[in-house]
Scaffold this active site. Sequence first.
Site, PDB file in Angstrom:
ATOM      1  N   GLY A  24       4.268   6.192  -4.731  1.00  0.00           N
ATOM      2  CA  GLY A  24       3.935   6.961  -5.939  1.00  0.00           C
ATOM      3  C   GLY A  24       3.627   8.413  -5.585  1.00  0.00           C
ATOM      4  O   GLY A  24       2.773   8.676  -4.753  1.00  0.00           O
TER       5      GLY A  24
ATOM      6  N   ARG B   2      10.239   4.126  -3.494  1.00  0.00           N
ATOM      7  CA  ARG B   2       9.828   2.934  -2.749  1.00  0.00           C
ATOM      8  C   ARG B   2      11.118   2.402  -2.137  1.00  0.00           C
ATOM      9  O   ARG B   2      12.188   2.555  -2.731  1.00  0.00           O
ATOM     10  CB  ARG B   2       9.175   1.923  -3.690  1.00  0.00           C
ATOM     11  CG  ARG B   2       8.017   2.560  -4.464  1.00  0.00           C
ATOM     12  CD  ARG B   2       7.216   1.559  -5.251  1.00  0.00           C
ATOM     13  NE  ARG B   2       6.400   2.218  -6.272  1.00  0.00           N
ATOM     14  CZ  ARG B   2       5.218   2.795  -6.046  1.00  0.00           C
ATOM     15  NH1 ARG B   2       4.702   2.798  -4.843  1.00  0.00           N
ATOM     16  NH2 ARG B   2       4.549   3.365  -7.031  1.00  0.00           N
TER      17      ARG B   2
ATOM     18  N   ASP C 114      -1.069   3.168   0.623  1.00  0.00           N
ATOM     19  CA  ASP C 114      -1.169   1.935   1.384  1.00  0.00           C
ATOM     20  C   ASP C 114       0.198   1.349   1.788  1.00  0.00           C
ATOM     21  O   ASP C 114       0.437   1.018   2.956  1.00  0.00           O
ATOM     22  CB  ASP C 114      -1.918   0.950   0.464  1.00  0.00           C
ATOM     23  CG  ASP C 114      -2.340  -0.268   1.202  1.00  0.00           C
ATOM     24  OD1 ASP C 114      -2.680  -0.136   2.380  1.00  0.00           O
ATOM     25  OD2 ASP C 114      -2.308  -1.360   0.600  1.00  0.00           O
TER      26      ASP C 114
ATOM     27  N   THR D 228      -2.101   9.633  -2.660  1.00  0.00           N
ATOM     28  CA  THR D 228      -1.953   8.662  -3.756  1.00  0.00           C
ATOM     29  C   THR D 228      -3.032   8.953  -4.789  1.00  0.00           C
ATOM     30  O   THR D 228      -4.168   9.274  -4.421  1.00  0.00           O
ATOM     31  CB  THR D 228      -2.094   7.200  -3.274  1.00  0.00           C
ATOM     32  OG1 THR D 228      -2.313   6.353  -4.419  1.00  0.00           O
ATOM     33  CG2 THR D 228      -3.256   6.982  -2.327  1.00  0.00           C
TER      34      THR D 228
ATOM     35  N   ASP E  84      -4.467   6.820  -6.449  1.00  0.00           N
ATOM     36  CA  ASP E  84      -5.346   5.655  -6.591  1.00  0.00           C
ATOM     37  C   ASP E  84      -6.681   5.768  -5.836  1.00  0.00           C
ATOM     38  O   ASP E  84      -7.623   5.049  -6.149  1.00  0.00           O
ATOM     39  CB  ASP E  84      -4.630   4.384  -6.117  1.00  0.00           C
ATOM     40  CG  ASP E  84      -3.359   4.112  -6.907  1.00  0.00           C
ATOM     41  OD1 ASP E  84      -3.266   4.593  -8.059  1.00  0.00           O
ATOM     42  OD2 ASP E  84      -2.459   3.446  -6.378  1.00  0.00           O
TER      43      ASP E  84
ATOM     44  N   ASP F 290      -7.434   4.618  -2.994  1.00  0.00           N
ATOM     45  CA  ASP F 290      -7.784   3.278  -2.519  1.00  0.00           C
ATOM     46  C   ASP F 290      -7.660   3.134  -1.002  1.00  0.00           C
ATOM     47  O   ASP F 290      -7.574   2.031  -0.489  1.00  0.00           O
ATOM     48  CB  ASP F 290      -6.905   2.231  -3.226  1.00  0.00           C
ATOM     49  CG  ASP F 290      -5.418   2.489  -3.017  1.00  0.00           C
ATOM     50  OD1 ASP F 290      -5.061   3.553  -2.483  1.00  0.00           O
ATOM     51  OD2 ASP F 290      -4.617   1.620  -3.395  1.00  0.00           O
TER      52      ASP F 290
ATOM     53  N   ARG G 156      -3.624   0.959  -9.740  1.00  0.00           N
ATOM     54  CA  ARG G 156      -3.131  -0.282  -9.110  1.00  0.00           C
ATOM     55  C   ARG G 156      -4.225  -1.337  -9.102  1.00  0.00           C
ATOM     56  O   ARG G 156      -4.597  -1.808 -10.146  1.00  0.00           O
ATOM     57  CB  ARG G 156      -2.614   0.003  -7.689  1.00  0.00           C
ATOM     58  CG  ARG G 156      -1.650  -1.052  -7.186  1.00  0.00           C
ATOM     59  CD  ARG G 156      -1.096  -0.703  -5.839  1.00  0.00           C
ATOM     60  NE  ARG G 156      -0.161   0.398  -5.900  1.00  0.00           N
ATOM     61  CZ  ARG G 156       1.122   0.283  -6.201  1.00  0.00           C
ATOM     62  NH1 ARG G 156       1.625  -0.899  -6.441  1.00  0.00           N
ATOM     63  NH2 ARG G 156       1.903   1.315  -6.246  1.00  0.00           N
TER      64      ARG G 156
END
Length: 335
Positions: free
Chosen positions: A14, A75, A106, A129, A131, A133, A175
């Site tokens: 992403g 991706r 990730d 990212t 996110d 995360d 996500r």
Amino acid sequence: MKKLQRLAILTSGGDAPGMNAAIRAAVLTAKHHSIEIIGFLHGYNGLLKADYQMLGEAQVQDIIHRGGTILKSARCAEFKTQQGQIQAARVLDKLAIDCLIVIGGDGSFKGARALSQQWNGQIIGIPGTIDNDLAGSDNTIGFATAVDTAVNAIDKIRDTANAFERIFLVEVMGRESGYIAMSVAIATAAEQVLTFESHQLPSEQIDSIVNHITNAQANRGVSSYIIVVAENLWPKGTLDLANVLSQQANIDCQPCILGHIQRGGSPVYQDRILATKLGVAAIEAALDGAHYVMMGEVSNTITATALDKLPMSQKHIDEFMFNAQQSIFEFHDYK
Ligand code: F6P
């Protein structure tokens, strides 16, 4: 130690606002040290096909403020196979690349770990990212902008929600992580936030969601009410949650899915600065011979974390932040 002569960089997964700022910083730092740098296009796809462009000052001029990524992203299913990783190693050797810099999240670093089994060159990650995360960096590139975009959108939703005294369910990205949801909820004074950190099964949440709305209306009178929902939280999606609330509890709410709008736009200054620092840090780490690390920032300090340590140390939302949101919006039963 072998002298670093040729670097490659790619963006994968992403896209995140600030990726361009990281590319710029890496390219200009590489040039400063007279190291050649190429950019693979479309993430690992470009690596597999040897689809790349030379990078220099001209290519990175005027990009620090642009969202997306000049190298494109994707991706790549083929790169998940061992055959794909062997092909990537062949291309890197053929192009005489000493070090590959991967900007991504990730999934992109999982790919980097697999590649390291087939290729001996240096691999350095930069966390990009929305996110947020990834352990190993307090913030990831793109997170601050995504939060800012969602906050601006929800401020607008609040205006119309106030006018109609409506309840809104606003879904944000992330996500499997609640970082965006929790940050956005706090910054917009959302009455509720539904994230993975709430320790409740979705089926148990309906009663608690309804009680909270009922108590809020009993305490404050009927007014606007916003629930921020982390994507992937409700098994059948936020539109289904709106239906369930309407059918089971007769609560009428407007669902709004913010979606990819959170991935675009000009990066806020926090992302530009973080990306610039990490772009420079990645090249310096490469020059120091770092082999297999992600460069992040922890407590204002540039930090290198071994790529294989990342999946073992999951990043959790600060308990203080979670409790703050809960206690600010605790409406006691109205008798
Ligand atoms: O990882 C970034 C992210 O935007 C997530 O928040 C979201 O779940 C996912 O990517 C969406 O991916 P895609 O753009 O491939 O649908």
